[in-house]
Design an enzyme around this catalytic site. Structure first.
Site, PDB file in Angstrom:
ATOM      1  N   LYS A 115     -27.813  10.894  27.305  1.00 18.52           N
ATOM      2  CA  LYS A 115     -28.113  10.225  26.032  1.00 18.52           C
ATOM      3  C   LYS A 115     -29.403  10.737  25.388  1.00 18.52           C
ATOM      4  CE  LYS A 115     -25.084   6.505  27.014  1.00 18.52           C
ATOM      5  NZ  LYS A 115     -24.338   6.925  28.210  1.00 18.52           N
TER       6      LYS A 115
HETATM    7  C1  PLP Z   1     -23.046   6.774  28.361  1.00 17.32           C
HETATM    8  C2  PLP Z   1     -22.489   7.538  29.495  1.00 17.32           C
HETATM    9  C3  PLP Z   1     -21.122   7.834  29.573  1.00 17.32           C
HETATM   10  C4  PLP Z   1     -20.123   7.351  28.549  1.00 17.32           C
HETATM   11  O1  PLP Z   1     -20.278   8.005  27.321  1.00 17.32           O
HETATM   12  P1  PLP Z   1     -19.494   7.479  26.039  1.00 17.32           P
HETATM   13  O2  PLP Z   1     -20.036   8.281  24.920  1.00 17.32           O
HETATM   14  O3  PLP Z   1     -19.813   6.020  25.933  1.00 17.32           O
HETATM   15  O4  PLP Z   1     -18.040   7.713  26.276  1.00 17.32           O
HETATM   16  C5  PLP Z   1     -20.667   8.596  30.641  1.00 17.32           C
HETATM   17  N1  PLP Z   1     -21.503   9.043  31.589  1.00 17.32           N
HETATM   18  C6  PLP Z   1     -22.828   8.785  31.550  1.00 17.32           C
HETATM   19  C7  PLP Z   1     -23.684   9.305  32.633  1.00 17.32           C
HETATM   20  C8  PLP Z   1     -23.365   8.029  30.502  1.00 17.32           C
HETATM   21  O5  PLP Z   1     -24.684   7.785  30.470  1.00 17.32           O
END
Ligand code: PLP
Length: 411
Positions: A115
């Protein structure tokens, strides 16, 4: 590039500019924002990106989405600043797993969560837009760890932003608890809630539903319903494609999925012209999406804890953006469909729409045993230790790859 809400049934719908899209997160009618059309990356554009840095690719990919809100030189500097602190000069390096499988590493940011790739940039965008408007916002979010840490790292110290992150007490990793609670910046507030993630989410939803409160505090969201995050995530798909031979050579992606945000960013890259041959949606036992692709029925189940907690989600909010496409931009049909989903637990999708969805994506479910088996297999073959979310993508890539002659990238 004006934006539309997926639920704005007025004719013509209101066209919203990027700064409002960024600030609001969610449209006032409850819908999600989408650009009115997709900018194009032509074969010549992709060729021109060969050998360019991640920041240069980010500049080319994101600029058309900004409505000229940020001056080009300023935007270039914000991008450079966002990725300057990453611990790998390639930012999102590709590692060969053998047999045409690749891993795109997205853990080189300040909190190690993928993120960071979007939230570093979004934090800076917020500061810039708010300064221009002389406005303040209050960012509120619920987190099971990754989003909260990355959002705080992206916004700490921003003068016109107050950020409040609610996390379930005792249910996030100790590293992430410290990432959120040891930040000294006065605008950062991490709040431990006695309850689970859904309780945190319910509190956030209730605050957004209180319209006078929402208005008074200028509430804003930085979860993946915020378009700016999706926009920033398109970049690493383009970067991987170019590195592996686009535009001449196609490639596939396998994306570990929770809210469908990251998958949707991949889909946007394809819409813009990146030659993506297939997109594999990788889910854990919380497999509402995989069941949809298998059966044509999108019905809610109960959320169960797994080894990949960031994917323990049943309602994939960002699916609404693809649903809008399936409904050919009919916002009334989207609004009714989403309301029906809330009421009955099943999203109305016709047979033809389901087939169209199956042409766009494939999906695979990997349970906890499969996750552990993949971590073990990849480690034995390459020495790389996958985290559980990545392992699900790698296992799904191996299970679903259609064309062994094309590279397949797991995120
Ligand atoms: C947020 C996250 C996801 C999911 O991503 P989306 O965009 O909500 O589908 C998967 N893996 C990790 C490690 C994350 O932090």
């Amino acid at each position: 590039m004006p934006y539309l809400s997926t639920r704005d049934r007025r004719q013509p719908p209101e066209r919203v500019l990027f700064d409002a899209v960024l600030r609001d997160g969610l449209a006032h009618d409850g819908g999600l924002y989408l650009p009115a059309e997709w900018p194009v990356l032509s074969a010549a554009d992709l060729t021109a990106l060969r050998g360019k840095s991640y920041a240069e690719i980010a500049l080319r990919v994101t600029t058309p989405f900004l409505d000229g809100i940020v001056a080009p030189a300023q935007w270039e500097k914000m991008i450079a600043d966002s990725y300057a602190g990453f611990d790998d000069p390639e930012i999102a390096p590709l590692k060969a797993l053998g047999d045409g499988f690749w891993l795109e590493e997205l853990f080189h940011g300040p909190t190690l969560a993928f993120k960071d790739y979007a939230l570093q940039l979004v934090g800076k965008l917020f500061e810039y837009v708010l300064e221009q408007r002389r406005a303040r916002v209050t960012i509120i979010g619920a987190t099971s760890g990754d989003t909260g840490s990355a959002a705080i790292a992206g916004c700490s110290g921003a003068e016109l932003v107050d950020i409040f992150m609610l996390y379930p007490k005792g249910r996030i990793s100790e590293v992430q608890r410290r990432q959120m609670t040891t930040v000294a910046a006065a605008n950062v507030h991490a709040i431990a809630v006695d309850g689970n993630f859904d309780d945190c989410q319910d509190l956030v939803k209730a605050m957004f539903a209180d319209l006078p409160f929402r208005r008074d505090l200028n509430l804003s969201a930085v979860n993946s319903i915020n378009w700016a995050r999706i926009m920033a995530q398109i970049v690493y798909y383009v970067a991987a494609a170019v590195a592996l031979g686009a535009p001449e050579r196609k490639l596939g992606f396998a994306v570990p999925t929770g809210n469908f945000g990251n998958v949707f960013a991949c889909h946007v890259a394809r819409r813009m012209g990146v030659p993506i041959s297939e997109i594999v949606i990788a889910t854990n036992r919380n497999d509402i999406l995989t069941r949809f692709f298998e059966t044509g029925r999108m019905s809610m189940g109960a959320v169960e804890a797994s080894l990949s907690p960031s994917m323990d989600i049943q309602v994939a909010s960002n699916f609404e953006r693809f649903y809008f496409e399936l409904k050919r931009g009919d916002a009334g049909a989207v609004a009714e469909g989403v309301a029906a989903f809330r009421k009955t637990g099943t999203l109305p999708v016709t047979e033809a729409e389901w087939r169209e969805a199956c042409n766009a994506f494939t999906a695979a479910r990997v349970d906890d045993d499969g996750t552990l088996a993949e971590i073990k297999a990849t480690h034995a073959a390459t020495g790389i230790v996958l985290d559980p979310h990545s392992a699900i993508a790698v296992a799904a890539a191996k299970a679903k790859r259609r064309d062994p002659d094309l590279p397949m990238v797991a995120l």
